[in-house]
Design a protein around this motif. Sequence first.
Motif, PDB file in Angstrom:
ATOM      1  N   PRO A 117       0.816  -1.213   0.000  1.00 19.58           N
ATOM      2  CA  PRO A 117       0.000   0.000   0.000  1.00 19.58           C
ATOM      3  C   PRO A 117       0.850   1.264   0.000  1.00 19.58           C
ATOM      4  CG  PRO A 117       0.138  -0.930   2.209  1.00 19.58           C
ATOM      5  CD  PRO A 117       0.863  -1.884   1.312  1.00 19.58           C
ATOM      6  N   SER A 118       0.196   2.401  -0.261  1.00 23.24           N
ATOM      7  CA  SER A 118       0.881   3.692  -0.153  1.00 23.24           C
ATOM      8  C   SER A 118       1.226   3.956   1.313  1.00 23.24           C
ATOM      9  CB  SER A 118      -0.037   4.808  -0.659  1.00 23.24           C
ATOM     10  OG  SER A 118      -0.246   4.681  -2.043  1.00 23.24           O
ATOM     11  N   THR A 119       2.298   4.723   1.538  1.00 22.03           N
ATOM     12  CA  THR A 119       2.739   5.016   2.909  1.00 22.03           C
ATOM     13  C   THR A 119       1.935   6.194   3.459  1.00 22.03           C
ATOM     14  OG1 THR A 119       4.924   4.450   2.065  1.00 22.03           O
ATOM     15  CG2 THR A 119       4.830   5.306   4.314  1.00 22.03           C
ATOM     16  N   VAL A 120       0.764   5.898   4.016  1.00 23.09           N
ATOM     17  CA  VAL A 120      -0.101   6.989   4.485  1.00 23.09           C
ATOM     18  C   VAL A 120      -0.471   6.853   5.960  1.00 23.09           C
ATOM     19  CG1 VAL A 120      -1.078   7.531   2.220  1.00 23.09           C
ATOM     20  CG2 VAL A 120      -2.140   5.756   3.614  1.00 23.09           C
ATOM     21  N   SER A 121       0.099   5.872   6.642  1.00 23.05           N
ATOM     22  CA  SER A 121      -0.230   5.658   8.059  1.00 23.05           C
ATOM     23  C   SER A 121       0.976   5.018   8.740  1.00 23.05           C
ATOM     24  CB  SER A 121      -1.418   4.715   8.181  1.00 23.05           C
ATOM     25  OG  SER A 121      -1.059   3.457   7.626  1.00 23.05           O
ATOM     26  N   GLU A 169      -7.836  11.344   3.295  1.00 28.57           N
ATOM     27  CA  GLU A 169      -8.222  10.474   4.410  1.00 28.57           C
ATOM     28  C   GLU A 169      -7.526  10.855   5.734  1.00 28.57           C
ATOM     29  OE1 GLU A 169      -7.565   6.319   3.332  1.00 28.57           O
ATOM     30  OE2 GLU A 169      -7.135   5.981   5.464  1.00 28.57           O
ATOM     31  N   ASN A 170      -6.275  11.342   5.657  1.00 27.74           N
ATOM     32  CA  ASN A 170      -5.596  11.671   6.925  1.00 27.74           C
ATOM     33  C   ASN A 170      -5.429  13.177   7.157  1.00 27.74           C
ATOM     34  OD1 ASN A 170      -3.378  12.406   5.315  1.00 27.74           O
ATOM     35  ND2 ASN A 170      -2.262  10.501   5.675  1.00 27.74           N
ATOM     36  N   ALA A 171      -5.745  13.990   6.134  1.00 30.41           N
ATOM     37  CA  ALA A 171      -5.400  15.414   6.221  1.00 30.41           C
ATOM     38  C   ALA A 171      -6.106  16.135   7.379  1.00 30.41           C
ATOM     39  CB  ALA A 171      -5.708  16.107   4.899  1.00 30.41           C
ATOM     40  N   PHE A 172      -7.333  15.732   7.676  1.00 27.55           N
ATOM     41  CA  PHE A 172      -8.062  16.411   8.758  1.00 27.55           C
ATOM     42  C   PHE A 172      -8.004  15.613  10.057  1.00 27.55           C
ATOM     43  CE2 PHE A 172     -10.216  18.007   4.866  1.00 27.55           C
ATOM     44  CZ  PHE A 172      -9.828  19.335   5.000  1.00 27.55           C
ATOM     45  N   ASN A 173      -7.136  14.630  10.087  1.00 32.24           N
ATOM     46  CA  ASN A 173      -7.035  13.768  11.261  1.00 32.24           C
ATOM     47  C   ASN A 173      -5.636  13.943  11.867  1.00 32.24           C
ATOM     48  OD1 ASN A 173      -6.795  11.645  13.029  1.00 32.24           O
ATOM     49  ND2 ASN A 173      -7.884  10.183  11.711  1.00 32.24           N
ATOM     50  N   ALA A 174      -5.532  14.970  12.721  1.00 34.66           N
ATOM     51  CA  ALA A 174      -4.206  15.322  13.245  1.00 34.66           C
ATOM     52  C   ALA A 174      -3.547  14.155  13.958  1.00 34.66           C
ATOM     53  CB  ALA A 174      -4.320  16.522  14.174  1.00 34.66           C
ATOM     54  N   ALA A 183      -3.837  10.957  13.322  1.00 28.29           N
ATOM     55  CA  ALA A 183      -3.311   9.997  12.331  1.00 28.29           C
ATOM     56  C   ALA A 183      -2.006  10.538  11.737  1.00 28.29           C
ATOM     57  CB  ALA A 183      -4.332   9.755  11.227  1.00 28.29           C
ATOM     58  N   LEU A 184      -2.002  11.841  11.414  1.00 26.85           N
ATOM     59  CA  LEU A 184      -0.784  12.441  10.847  1.00 26.85           C
ATOM     60  C   LEU A 184       0.349  12.404  11.871  1.00 26.85           C
ATOM     61  CD1 LEU A 184      -1.849  15.576   8.780  1.00 26.85           C
ATOM     62  CD2 LEU A 184      -1.058  13.346   7.953  1.00 26.85           C
ATOM     63  N   GLU A 185       0.008  12.694  13.115  1.00 30.10           N
ATOM     64  CA  GLU A 185       1.045  12.660  14.153  1.00 30.10           C
ATOM     65  C   GLU A 185       1.587  11.247  14.337  1.00 30.10           C
ATOM     66  OE1 GLU A 185      -0.633  14.713  17.517  1.00 30.10           O
ATOM     67  OE2 GLU A 185      -0.460  16.643  16.476  1.00 30.10           O
ATOM     68  N   GLY A 186       0.706  10.259  14.226  1.00 33.33           N
ATOM     69  CA  GLY A 186       1.137   8.856  14.316  1.00 33.33           C
ATOM     70  C   GLY A 186       2.166   8.544  13.247  1.00 33.33           C
ATOM     71  N   LEU A 187       1.890   9.000  12.039  1.00 33.07           N
ATOM     72  CA  LEU A 187       2.796   8.765  10.909  1.00 33.07           C
ATOM     73  C   LEU A 187       4.123   9.506  11.110  1.00 33.07           C
ATOM     74  CD1 LEU A 187       3.181   7.689   7.989  1.00 33.07           C
ATOM     75  CD2 LEU A 187       1.820   9.613   7.166  1.00 33.07           C
ATOM     76  N   LEU A 188       4.015  10.755  11.592  1.00 32.86           N
ATOM     77  CA  LEU A 188       5.228  11.545  11.821  1.00 32.86           C
ATOM     78  C   LEU A 188       6.035  10.990  12.997  1.00 32.86           C
ATOM     79  CD1 LEU A 188       3.560  14.975  11.134  1.00 32.86           C
ATOM     80  CD2 LEU A 188       5.538  14.107   9.862  1.00 32.86           C
ATOM     81  N   ASN A 189       5.331  10.573  14.042  1.00 32.89           N
ATOM     82  CA  ASN A 189       6.045   9.998  15.195  1.00 32.89           C
ATOM     83  C   ASN A 189       6.729   8.688  14.809  1.00 32.89           C
ATOM     84  OD1 ASN A 189       5.227  12.080  16.827  1.00 32.89           O
ATOM     85  ND2 ASN A 189       3.424  10.997  17.623  1.00 32.89           N
ATOM     86  N   ALA A 236       4.264  21.939  11.185  1.00 27.99           N
ATOM     87  CA  ALA A 236       4.968  23.054  11.829  1.00 27.99           C
ATOM     88  C   ALA A 236       5.590  22.615  13.158  1.00 27.99           C
ATOM     89  CB  ALA A 236       3.999  24.215  12.052  1.00 27.99           C
ATOM     90  N   LYS A 237       4.816  21.817  13.914  1.00 27.62           N
ATOM     91  CA  LYS A 237       5.318  21.372  15.230  1.00 27.62           C
ATOM     92  C   LYS A 237       6.536  20.471  15.084  1.00 27.62           C
ATOM     93  CE  LYS A 237       1.034  20.126  16.428  1.00 27.62           C
ATOM     94  NZ  LYS A 237       0.085  19.199  16.967  1.00 27.62           N
ATOM     95  N   TYR A 238       6.575  19.742  13.995  1.00 25.04           N
ATOM     96  CA  TYR A 238       7.655  18.769  13.789  1.00 25.04           C
ATOM     97  C   TYR A 238       8.836  19.376  13.019  1.00 25.04           C
ATOM     98  CZ  TYR A 238       4.484  15.084  15.326  1.00 25.04           C
ATOM     99  OH  TYR A 238       3.644  14.292  16.075  1.00 25.04           O
ATOM    100  N   ARG A 239       8.614  20.557  12.497  1.00 24.27           N
ATOM    101  CA  ARG A 239       9.602  21.235  11.641  1.00 24.27           C
ATOM    102  C   ARG A 239      10.053  20.323  10.500  1.00 24.27           C
ATOM    103  NH1 ARG A 239      10.252  25.791  14.532  1.00 24.27           N
ATOM    104  NH2 ARG A 239      11.706  26.753  13.082  1.00 24.27           N
ATOM    105  N   ARG A 240       9.088  19.698   9.865  1.00 24.14           N
ATOM    106  CA  ARG A 240       9.380  18.840   8.707  1.00 24.14           C
ATOM    107  C   ARG A 240       8.602  19.356   7.503  1.00 24.14           C
ATOM    108  NH1 ARG A 240       8.638  12.970  11.704  1.00 24.14           N
ATOM    109  NH2 ARG A 240       9.676  13.652  13.610  1.00 24.14           N
ATOM    110  N   PRO A 241       9.082  19.068   6.297  1.00 20.94           N
ATOM    111  CA  PRO A 241       8.488  19.690   5.109  1.00 20.94           C
ATOM    112  C   PRO A 241       7.293  18.937   4.508  1.00 20.94           C
ATOM    113  CG  PRO A 241      10.412  18.404   4.497  1.00 20.94           C
ATOM    114  CD  PRO A 241      10.285  18.278   5.996  1.00 20.94           C
TER     115      PRO A 241
END
Length: 502
Positions: free
Chosen positions: A140-144, A172-177, A179-185, A219-224
């Motif tokens: 699958p695509s790397t989205v989670s 699917e994840n854009a409005f789910n902070a 989920a995005l934080e899970g991926l970033l963490n 912004a919190k993660y300072r990643r692009p």
Amino acid sequence: MELKKWKLLTLLLPLVAYLLLFAIKNFSKPSVRSCSLLPHDHYWIASKRIVTPQGIISGAVEVNGGLIKSLIKEGDWQGRVHTEQVIDYGEAVIMPGLVDVHAHLDDPGRTEWEGFPSGTRAAAAGGITTLIDMPLNSFPSTVSEETLKLKIEAAEGNIFVDVGFWGGLVPENAFNASALEGLLNAGVLGLKSFMCPSGINDFPMTNSTHIKEGLSVLAKYRRPLLVHAEIEQESEELKNEVDDPRSYSTYLKTRPASWEQAAIRELLTVTKDTRAGGPSEGAHLHIVHLSDSGDSLDLIKEAKRSGDSLTVETCPHYLAFSSEEIPDGDTRFKCSPPIRGAANKEKLWEALMDGYIDMLSSDHSPSVPELKLFDRGDFLRAWGGISSLQFVLPVTWSIGRKHGITLEQIALWWSAKPSKLAGQDLKGAIAIGNHADIVVWQPEMEFELNDDHPIYLKHPSISAYMGSKLFGKVLGTFVRGNLVFAEGKHAPAACGSPILAR
Ligand SMILES: NC(=O)NC(NC(N)=O)C(=O)[O-]
Ligand SMILES: [Zn+2]
Ligand SMILES: [Zn+2]
């Protein structure tokens, strides 16, 4: 007596099993020797041309334990170097390894297209020491967080260079902070999204509202956030009788520069959030594979002047080819955004030389040859994507030398700037304390990309560079001190590291 013996045996059994497991685990780990074509991990590489951030020096780079320990100028050698551990490359160039922030290795799930082993072998042979894998074209695509785990599992033990991962920003994840934080963490180095259909079903496109949300989390993660900046516009109606799908100009008409311009205009309404004091200060937006050197570039310049945290890359194929030269039916050249006319190409070069375009990337995006539809040569239906991973250094140099580029510029566009984008402070420059990620190459050496040339990409036949004569042969590639490629040979074991953000 018998009973006692049995008791002892049952007590010893777990210990024996433990020792056995320990032995298997450790003996199956690749040894230093199999990770590297060198027998030791403390050595000096010497040359008359070492590209450092302070300029080109003649001397030696001391490598120990995978790091750059010192830089010694010629003349200061005496007594400081064990001569038996010096590899003298003479006049060859020693440069930081290339960091390719845009490659689709399609692993897991579409390994018949490319894959971590073939893709990273090709990278090593081309002097790329780090690549950041795109979140789409694998399945699958790397989205989670979960799908990132699958990526890491697929990469472990199968990569010859270091590999980091971008995660996907999708509706699917854009409005789910969370989920995005899970991926970033979980360690993605940043996010990537598309403003037009990506061609991959499980990677739908985003609009500027999704992008605004994504930036506020980043912004919190300072990643692009990396964005494929094209928005579908009404385009000229194709006419069956004149618009032959085998002709490149037909394809070009379907994806005019106005698509890039519309997307960039829209993006800049949200990148202002990244300015100092703005609501997404700390976030950064990076425009991938810019092809249009017209209004798109003017918009980017203006936003940079206004303080938006914004960078842009272009790719060697936009600098090497022009639409006028693309033969009918030769779908090896199909990519999006498309390769445009010769005048556009010259302006891209100018922008790169002037620093308005920050860096280069491969956008290596292969498929199986069947999807290129070579028998029909149909530009409208063929898979879009250029295959180039192994060739980007000689291509950049071969075309660039005619534009007067310097070795330092190559190191800036291919190593320093991309390392910074990917948050890799210990990569991208030959400097004390950095990872010993190094390419050794001979800019004056010419070679032809023909069937006799060892090519490690899974499908060389789909690369538009086949048949070219190029300058700049890679002699050796070091990743964290391991000599992973030299004289047409790879190290026996794949010891690259998956790179995870912390
Ligand atoms: N799904 C893709 O790999 N798309 C890629 N395709 C290209 N560039 O033609 C890209 O980066 O947009
Ligand atoms: Zn793209
Ligand atoms: Zn891409």
